[in-house]
Design a protein around this motif. Structure first.
Motif, PDB file in Angstrom:
ATOM      1  N   MET A   1     -23.219 -89.069  60.674  1.00  0.00           N
ATOM      2  CA  MET A   1     -23.087 -90.356  61.640  1.00  0.00           C
ATOM      3  C   MET A   1     -21.689 -90.800  61.316  1.00  0.00           C
ATOM      4  O   MET A   1     -21.124 -90.659  60.289  1.00  0.00           O
ATOM      5  CB  MET A   1     -23.983 -91.437  61.095  1.00  0.00           C
ATOM      6  N   PHE A   2     -21.305 -91.085  62.531  1.00  0.00           N
ATOM      7  CA  PHE A   2     -19.750 -91.432  62.826  1.00  0.00           C
ATOM      8  C   PHE A   2     -19.649 -92.720  63.721  1.00  0.00           C
ATOM      9  O   PHE A   2     -20.628 -93.478  63.976  1.00  0.00           O
ATOM     10  CB  PHE A   2     -19.093 -90.261  63.660  1.00  0.00           C
ATOM     11  N   THR A   3     -18.493 -93.408  63.843  1.00  0.00           N
ATOM     12  CA  THR A   3     -18.163 -94.771  64.462  1.00  0.00           C
ATOM     13  C   THR A   3     -17.556 -94.446  65.711  1.00  0.00           C
ATOM     14  O   THR A   3     -17.652 -95.298  66.595  1.00  0.00           O
ATOM     15  CB  THR A   3     -17.428 -95.696  63.772  1.00  0.00           C
ATOM     16  N   GLY A   4     -16.916 -93.420  66.008  1.00  0.00           N
ATOM     17  CA  GLY A   4     -15.996 -93.094  67.269  1.00  0.00           C
ATOM     18  C   GLY A   4     -14.782 -93.628  67.076  1.00  0.00           C
ATOM     19  O   GLY A   4     -13.851 -93.983  68.117  1.00  0.00           O
ATOM     20  N   ILE A   5     -14.285 -94.115  65.616  1.00  0.00           N
ATOM     21  CA  ILE A   5     -12.935 -94.472  65.411  1.00  0.00           C
ATOM     22  C   ILE A   5     -12.218 -93.275  65.114  1.00  0.00           C
ATOM     23  O   ILE A   5     -12.528 -93.077  64.053  1.00  0.00           O
ATOM     24  CB  ILE A   5     -12.894 -95.804  64.559  1.00  0.00           C
ATOM     25  N   ILE A   6     -11.273 -92.884  65.850  1.00  0.00           N
ATOM     26  CA  ILE A   6     -10.452 -91.621  65.270  1.00  0.00           C
ATOM     27  C   ILE A   6      -9.575 -91.916  64.483  1.00  0.00           C
ATOM     28  O   ILE A   6      -8.926 -93.002  64.096  1.00  0.00           O
ATOM     29  CB  ILE A   6      -9.786 -91.044  66.670  1.00  0.00           C
ATOM     30  N   GLU A   7      -9.860 -91.023  63.477  1.00  0.00           N
ATOM     31  CA  GLU A   7      -8.803 -91.299  62.061  1.00  0.00           C
ATOM     32  C   GLU A   7      -7.655 -90.529  62.345  1.00  0.00           C
ATOM     33  O   GLU A   7      -6.520 -90.836  61.657  1.00  0.00           O
ATOM     34  CB  GLU A   7      -9.444 -90.769  60.741  1.00  0.00           C
ATOM     35  N   ALA A   8      -7.357 -89.451  62.926  1.00  0.00           N
ATOM     36  CA  ALA A   8      -6.351 -88.632  62.988  1.00  0.00           C
ATOM     37  C   ALA A   8      -6.420 -87.587  64.250  1.00  0.00           C
ATOM     38  O   ALA A   8      -7.626 -87.304  64.524  1.00  0.00           O
ATOM     39  CB  ALA A   8      -6.021 -87.831  61.529  1.00  0.00           C
ATOM     40  N   MET A   9      -5.451 -86.932  64.562  1.00  0.00           N
ATOM     41  CA  MET A   9      -5.467 -85.981  65.506  1.00  0.00           C
ATOM     42  C   MET A   9      -5.221 -84.583  64.717  1.00  0.00           C
ATOM     43  O   MET A   9      -4.563 -84.469  64.012  1.00  0.00           O
ATOM     44  CB  MET A   9      -4.479 -86.069  66.960  1.00  0.00           C
ATOM     45  N   GLY A  10      -5.668 -83.428  65.169  1.00  0.00           N
ATOM     46  CA  GLY A  10      -5.433 -82.135  64.717  1.00  0.00           C
ATOM     47  C   GLY A  10      -5.336 -81.241  65.793  1.00  0.00           C
ATOM     48  O   GLY A  10      -5.227 -81.417  66.859  1.00  0.00           O
ATOM     49  N   THR A  11      -4.901 -79.984  65.234  1.00  0.00           N
ATOM     50  CA  THR A  11      -4.561 -78.841  66.126  1.00  0.00           C
ATOM     51  C   THR A  11      -5.413 -77.611  65.998  1.00  0.00           C
ATOM     52  O   THR A  11      -5.509 -77.239  64.746  1.00  0.00           O
ATOM     53  CB  THR A  11      -2.959 -78.586  66.146  1.00  0.00           C
ATOM     54  N   LEU A  12      -5.939 -76.836  66.778  1.00  0.00           N
ATOM     55  CA  LEU A  12      -6.754 -75.785  66.641  1.00  0.00           C
ATOM     56  C   LEU A  12      -5.675 -74.693  66.345  1.00  0.00           C
ATOM     57  O   LEU A  12      -4.823 -74.543  67.338  1.00  0.00           O
ATOM     58  CB  LEU A  12      -7.496 -75.546  67.796  1.00  0.00           C
ATOM     59  N   THR A  13      -5.807 -74.134  65.087  1.00  0.00           N
ATOM     60  CA  THR A  13      -4.762 -72.945  64.924  1.00  0.00           C
ATOM     61  C   THR A  13      -5.348 -71.629  65.046  1.00  0.00           C
ATOM     62  O   THR A  13      -4.755 -70.601  65.029  1.00  0.00           O
ATOM     63  CB  THR A  13      -4.192 -73.322  63.674  1.00  0.00           C
ATOM     64  N   GLU A  14      -6.762 -71.551  65.031  1.00  0.00           N
ATOM     65  CA  GLU A  14      -7.554 -70.352  65.187  1.00  0.00           C
ATOM     66  C   GLU A  14      -8.647 -70.370  65.864  1.00  0.00           C
ATOM     67  O   GLU A  14      -9.475 -71.315  65.478  1.00  0.00           O
ATOM     68  CB  GLU A  14      -7.639 -69.577  63.760  1.00  0.00           C
ATOM     69  N   LEU A  15      -9.357 -69.467  66.638  1.00  0.00           N
ATOM     70  CA  LEU A  15     -10.598 -69.442  67.193  1.00  0.00           C
ATOM     71  C   LEU A  15     -10.878 -67.876  66.967  1.00  0.00           C
ATOM     72  O   LEU A  15     -10.385 -67.188  67.880  1.00  0.00           O
ATOM     73  CB  LEU A  15     -10.492 -69.733  68.762  1.00  0.00           C
ATOM     74  N   ARG A  16     -12.023 -67.564  66.023  1.00  0.00           N
ATOM     75  CA  ARG A  16     -12.260 -66.461  65.695  1.00  0.00           C
ATOM     76  C   ARG A  16     -13.728 -66.262  66.118  1.00  0.00           C
ATOM     77  O   ARG A  16     -14.686 -66.867  65.543  1.00  0.00           O
ATOM     78  CB  ARG A  16     -11.796 -65.972  64.368  1.00  0.00           C
ATOM     79  N   ARG A  17     -14.103 -65.159  66.997  1.00  0.00           N
ATOM     80  CA  ARG A  17     -14.980 -64.618  67.634  1.00  0.00           C
ATOM     81  C   ARG A  17     -15.950 -63.950  66.312  1.00  0.00           C
ATOM     82  O   ARG A  17     -15.276 -63.176  65.535  1.00  0.00           O
ATOM     83  CB  ARG A  17     -15.103 -63.641  68.518  1.00  0.00           C
ATOM     84  N   GLN A  18     -17.327 -64.489  66.046  1.00  0.00           N
ATOM     85  CA  GLN A  18     -17.907 -63.930  65.127  1.00  0.00           C
ATOM     86  C   GLN A  18     -19.398 -63.714  65.596  1.00  0.00           C
ATOM     87  O   GLN A  18     -20.181 -64.633  65.659  1.00  0.00           O
ATOM     88  CB  GLN A  18     -18.126 -64.934  63.840  1.00  0.00           C
TER      89      GLN A  18
END
Length: 218
Positions: A1-18
């Motif tokens: 469960m979450f609140t919708g209050i964003i704590e930080a932004m991140g960056t996608l560094t890898e998207l690997r098919r499995q």
């Protein structure tokens, strides 16, 4: 469960098919990882993902075929910025609204314009979700708890203050951009109760539309 209050932004560094699924990796220097462990949940652009690997200020998570079909991860690419929020703890402040991290569908930015120091966005929602979206109600958009300021048909208006634009990915939204939507849980439960039927309402229940209206729910 979450609140919708964003704590930080991140960056996608890898998207690997499995197989048919994807393993994604997010780098997030601004997120506090001191209490994060394997198996924990992190909302990533509003999608509840389970941490399967941890590194130095980064984590990896599996994204299932179902999640790819329902969210913007199907179009994600390395370098994309994402909104991050760790799961609630019993001592957390509920600063936004209750968010499950289960995306209901995709919306699309229709327009963007300045309004003083704020930014106004009109977002088009899928027709089957629009009935859950009410003026001055809450909605999670890419994981951000936001207030609906107006509704016109399947579209709704958001007014974004400078702080929210600076601390989330919203400033990057342009017309045509696709966003993850999670509607207010209360609206869904009320609809199910009003539908009645086996399993939704006990035979002895005295719940009526009039009582819901009297209690301020309608």
């Amino acid at each position: 469960m979450f609140t919708g209050i964003i704590e930080a932004m991140g960056t996608l560094t890898e998207l690997r098919r499995q197989g048919e699924d994807v393993v994604l990796t997010v780098e997030a220097p601004g997120l506090d990882f001191s209490d994060v462990k394997l198996g924990d949940s992190i909302a990533t652009n509003g999608v509840c993902l389970t941490v399967v690997a941890l590194g130095d200020k980064r984590y990896s998570a599996d994204v299932s075929l179902e999640t790819l079909a329902r969210t913007g991860f199907a179009q994600a690419k390395v370098g994309d910025r994402v909104n991050l929020e760790k799961a609630l703890t019993p001592s957390s402040r509920l600063g936004g609204h209750l968010v499950s991290g289960h995306v209901d569908g995709m919306g699309q930015v229709m327009s963007r314009q300045s309004s003083g120091r704020a930014i106004e966005y009109w977002i088009k929602a899928p027709a089957d979700l629009s009935r859950y979206i009410a003026e001055k109600g809450s909605i999670a958009v890419d994981g951000i708890s936001l207030t609906v300021n107006a509704v016109k048909g399947d579209a709704f208006l958001l007014t974004i203050v400078p702080h929210t634009a600076e601390e989330t990915t919203i400033a990057r939204w342009k017309p045509g951009h696709r966003v993850n939507l999670e509607v207010d849980q209360i609206a869904r439960y009320l609809e199910r109760l009003l539908q009645g039927g086996a399993g939704a309402q006990a035979p002895s229940s005295t719940l009526t539309l009039a009582k819901l209206a009297q209690s301020g729910f309608l």
